[in-house]
Write a protein that holds these residues in place. Structure first.
Motif: not given
Length: 324
Positions: A116-127
């Protein structure tokens, strides 16, 4: 190759479907959408077999995983039945509005042996990845305080639908954009101990025009503030303050580093396809058993703080977070 079905073809579901194109280890082949007429052209363009019933996908042995881009009120049932069918699950945030509902979902997936993966996409921002590394390294000294803000004007386009429902978005902008900041805080500093929150609405809308403000005390002694406004141009800020300096992220690729006695330094990172990176991480979790960046403990800690914020908005008093 992980064969997937996308469930929900609203604005964000379509973004996910676009991001999946060209993925080396993941492919969307089916779609579930109750508004068949509105989805037909998109599915034809992307060669997706369309159905209006999730059960049709869950009974398909050729489908390995489901990507849920549906209203969060539907997630509890959808995750549980998908896990029972043996499907790997990627679910957009918020996973739930209540910690106990999220615990049930993670438990069902654990029992079924699926992700179960939850889409907190800001975690993938390089910054933001750089900010986490800087914060954890001790380079800034002792962390004392954090400030954050996430606003966007998507709400100005919303005149109908589930996002206008107080039951679906009880914290206004906090339920959508603001939750990204709350997740960022937890990923940087760990769980929140107490929240004092205020919600203010200028009018009933539509479109919705409201603001949410949170004062936070973290378990580790750090303090924080968070704000979000639904009807204003996009703005992101997460700023960590410490004894030897501070670090501030302003967007996906920009970080400003300030150290005592030195001029501020702006660092620009290469931009990436964030949603593609997120789906690639999901594939890595399924195929290579790598931990997904938004871990269960962090998702639950974020929802504990979110629940406390909603209770504080209602009561007008600080609320201690449920530690589970």
């Amino acid at each position: 190759m992980i064969n997937c079905a996308i469930v929900g073809l609203g604005r964000w579901g379509r973004h996910l479907a676009e991001a999946a194109r060209g993925q080396a280890h993941l492919k969307i082949t089916r779609a579930v959408e109750t508004d068949i007429d509105n989805a037909q052209a998109f599915c034809a363009e992307h060669q997706l077999e369309l159905t209006d019933n999730l059960n049709n996908v869950l009974g398909d042995r050729a489908i390995d995983a489901v990507l849920l881009a549906t209203p969060h009120s539907q997630h509890l049932n959808q995750v549980i039945v998908s896990a029972a069918a043996g499907k790997q699950i990627f679910c957009e945030k918020p996973l739930a509005l209540r910690r106990d509902h999220a615990e049930r979902m993670f438990g069902a997936c654990r029992d079924a042996g699926v992700v179960l993966a939850v889409g907190h996409n800001r975690r993938f921002w390089p910054s933001m990845q750089a900010l986490r590394e800087i914060t954890a390294s001790g380079e800034l000294g002792t962390i004392l305080h954090i400030e954050g803000h996430n606003s966007n004007e998507n709400s100005e386009k919303i005149t109908a639908g589930w996002r206008l429902s107080p039951a679906e978005s009880p914290g206004g902008g906090l339920t959508g954009a603001g939750l990204h900041v709350l997740d960022a805080f937890v990923s940087l500093l760990g769980p929140v101990r107490q929240v004092y929150a205020r919600f203010n609405s200028r009018d009933g809308g539509p479109p919705p025009r409201d603001s949410s403000v949170l004062a936070l005390d973290f378990v580790n002694g750090v303090t924080g503030t968070l704000a979000t406004v639904r009807a204003t141009p996009f703005y992101w800020r997460v700023h960590v303050f410490a004894t030897k300096g501070s670090a501030e992220v302003l967007d996906e690729a920009t970080l400003v580093l300030r150290k005592s006695g030195c001029a501020a330094k702006t660092i620009n990172y290469p931009r990436i396809d964030v949603l593609s990176a997120e789906l690639n991480a999901f594939a890595d979790t399924v195929e290579r058993k790598l931990p997904f960046p938004a871990r269960e403990t962090e998702v639950l800690a974020t929802l504990s703080a979110f629940e406390a914020a909603l209770e504080s908005m209602e009561s007008g008093h600080p609320v201690v977070c449920d530690g589970g």
